[in-house]
Design an enzyme around this catalytic site. Structure first.
Site, mmCIF file in Angstrom:
data_model
loop_
_atom_site.group_PDB
_atom_site.id
_atom_site.type_symbol
_atom_site.label_atom_id
_atom_site.label_comp_id
_atom_site.label_asym_id
_atom_site.label_seq_id
_atom_site.Cartn_x
_atom_site.Cartn_y
_atom_site.Cartn_z
ATOM 1 N N PRO A 133 0.793 -1.235 0.000
ATOM 2 C CA PRO A 133 0.000 0.000 0.000
ATOM 3 C C PRO A 133 0.821 1.278 0.000
ATOM 4 O O PRO A 133 0.268 2.352 -0.241
ATOM 5 C CB PRO A 133 -0.828 -0.120 1.280
ATOM 6 C CG PRO A 133 0.008 -0.982 2.192
ATOM 7 C CD PRO A 133 0.665 -1.971 1.278
ATOM 8 N N LYS A 134 2.123 1.171 0.263
ATOM 9 C CA LYS A 134 2.952 2.384 0.318
ATOM 10 C C LYS A 134 4.011 2.374 -0.783
ATOM 11 O O LYS A 134 5.122 2.868 -0.605
ATOM 12 C CB LYS A 134 3.586 2.525 1.701
ATOM 13 C CG LYS A 134 2.554 2.753 2.797
ATOM 14 C CD LYS A 134 3.172 3.029 4.146
ATOM 15 C CE LYS A 134 2.079 3.294 5.179
ATOM 16 N NZ LYS A 134 2.625 3.576 6.523
ATOM 17 N N ASN A 135 3.619 1.848 -1.912
ATOM 18 C CA ASN A 135 4.497 1.816 -3.076
ATOM 19 C C ASN A 135 4.160 3.006 -3.979
ATOM 20 O O ASN A 135 3.023 3.137 -4.454
ATOM 21 C CB ASN A 135 4.293 0.495 -3.821
ATOM 22 C CG ASN A 135 5.045 0.444 -5.135
ATOM 23 O OD1 ASN A 135 4.559 0.944 -6.134
ATOM 24 N ND2 ASN A 135 6.212 -0.156 -5.128
ATOM 25 N N ASP A 150 -5.117 2.300 6.909
ATOM 26 C CA ASP A 150 -4.029 3.094 7.495
ATOM 27 C C ASP A 150 -4.355 4.565 7.253
ATOM 28 O O ASP A 150 -4.134 5.090 6.164
ATOM 29 C CB ASP A 150 -2.683 2.729 6.861
ATOM 30 C CG ASP A 150 -1.516 3.523 7.433
ATOM 31 O OD1 ASP A 150 -1.747 4.415 8.286
ATOM 32 O OD2 ASP A 150 -0.356 3.264 7.047
#
Length: 344
Positions: A112-114, A162
């Site tokens: 998810p944090k790419n 998140d």
């Protein structure tokens, strides 16, 4: 490597053994004659990359190249060159954008944090429904469009997972600004802040939504500035030692409504500090005193030079208080800040 929901090359055999790849000569990575610290790639990844280099060097635009790019990305989601090549292939092959979005969504569940997958998603959405066409419609009709409904739901789900995912917030900003979805954004942000008043990302999004993409020199009208002061102070009351609403309201007013600092914010926070129910918390939080420094300094700027001394002296005295009593941990900063009072 396979990720649930992601498609890649169906044949699990090495590419060199697959009939579809017999016409391709892989290009090995050139690390020079004596690499000091070669990366320990797996044999599978080294082979995939050899074939990817080959099809990229040949300028190939094919279904097999698209599948190979997906396989490489699943193995190394941060491989920006593979992402750029995949974007080109999706466009050249007129691929099913909905299916590609599904693929990206499945990948983002694991990563998810790419950065790259969020940027790829932007390109897909723009291709699926260009902003130029969308903006020809009223905002309520844009919001009703299934493309934007899907994207808002997707990024909302990512933030449910998140709430401080910078990449999801950045994508939401792009979506809102690109398609001018301003009407609903403050309500969304209010919900996020209500869930966590200390969520700096949500407060940052409120700043973004209030400005609506306007230039940094934009000045807020008095009614909007007053409303934002009231909103911030309401949340300061809930948690006076939470820096988020303090940073939000002081930063917003300093840049976009400086007069409201002393006309609207100052009387409200002084009233809180005088209230027996809030006085202990207000007097002990550095954010209250720091706000006073900024307010007095801004007040002084609005006066003729000969009349500024009392306010600047008050700001310096507060810096001393912060350095020696309220925020001793940052003693050196406040001593420095004292020397900078009135300098700008």
């Amino acid at each position: 490597m396979r990720i649930d929901g992601c498609s890649d090359i169906e044949d699990p055999a090495p590419l060199a053994q697959q009939a579809a790849w017999q016409d391709v000569e892989p290009i090995a990575q050139d690390d020079g004659p004596s690499p000091i610290c070669p990366i320990a790639y797996t044999d599978e990844y080294r082979e995939m990359m050899g074939y990817l280099r080959a099809v990229m060097a040949a300028g190939e635009e094919s279904a097999r190249a698209l599948a190979l790019s997906g396989r490489v990305i699943q193995a190394n989601p941060g491989h920006y060159t593979a992402w750029v090549y995949r974007k080109r292939l999706v466009e050249a092959l007129a691929s099913d954008i909905g299916a590609e979005l599904d693929w990206v969504s499945a990948l983002s569940a694991k990563h998810p944090k790419n950065y790259q997958l969020w940027h790829h998603r932007e390109a897909l959405v723009e291709r699926l429904w260009p902003a130029r066409a969308a903006l020809a419609l009223p905002e309520d009709q844009r919001l009703a469009n299934p493309v934007l409904r899907r994207e808002l739901q997707f990024v909302g789900s990512a933030l449910d997972e998140d709430a401080k995912n910078f990449h999801a917030w950045s994508y939401r900003q792009w979506l809102v600004a690109r398609y001018e979805l301003w009407a609903q954004e403050l309500a969304f942000v209010d919900t996020m802040i209500s869930q966590d008043v200390r969520n700096n990302s949500a407060w940052n999004q409120r700043y973004f939504a209030v400005l609506r993409g306007r230039p940094a020199t934009t000045q807020l009208d008095a009614a909007l500035a007053r409303a934002e002061v009231a909103y911030a102070v309401e949340h300061i009351q809930f948690a006076p030692n939470n820096d988020s609403p303090w940073a939000y309201v002081v930063g917003l007013l300093l840049r976009h409504a400086p007069a409201a600092l002393h006309e609207e914010l100052l009387p409200r926070i002084r009233a809180l500090a005088a209230d027996p129910g809030f006085a202990p918390a207000m007097s002990s939080t550095p954010f209250y005193w720091s706000a006073l420094v900024d307010i007095h300094e801004q007040q002084a700027r609005a006066l003729p030079p000969a009349e500024r001394a009392p306010l600047l002296d008050e700001a310096r005295a507060i810096c001393d208080r912060l350095a020696t009593q309220v925020d001793i941990t940052h003693n050196r900063y406040w001593r420095f800040r004292k020397t900078a009072v009135g300098a700008a």
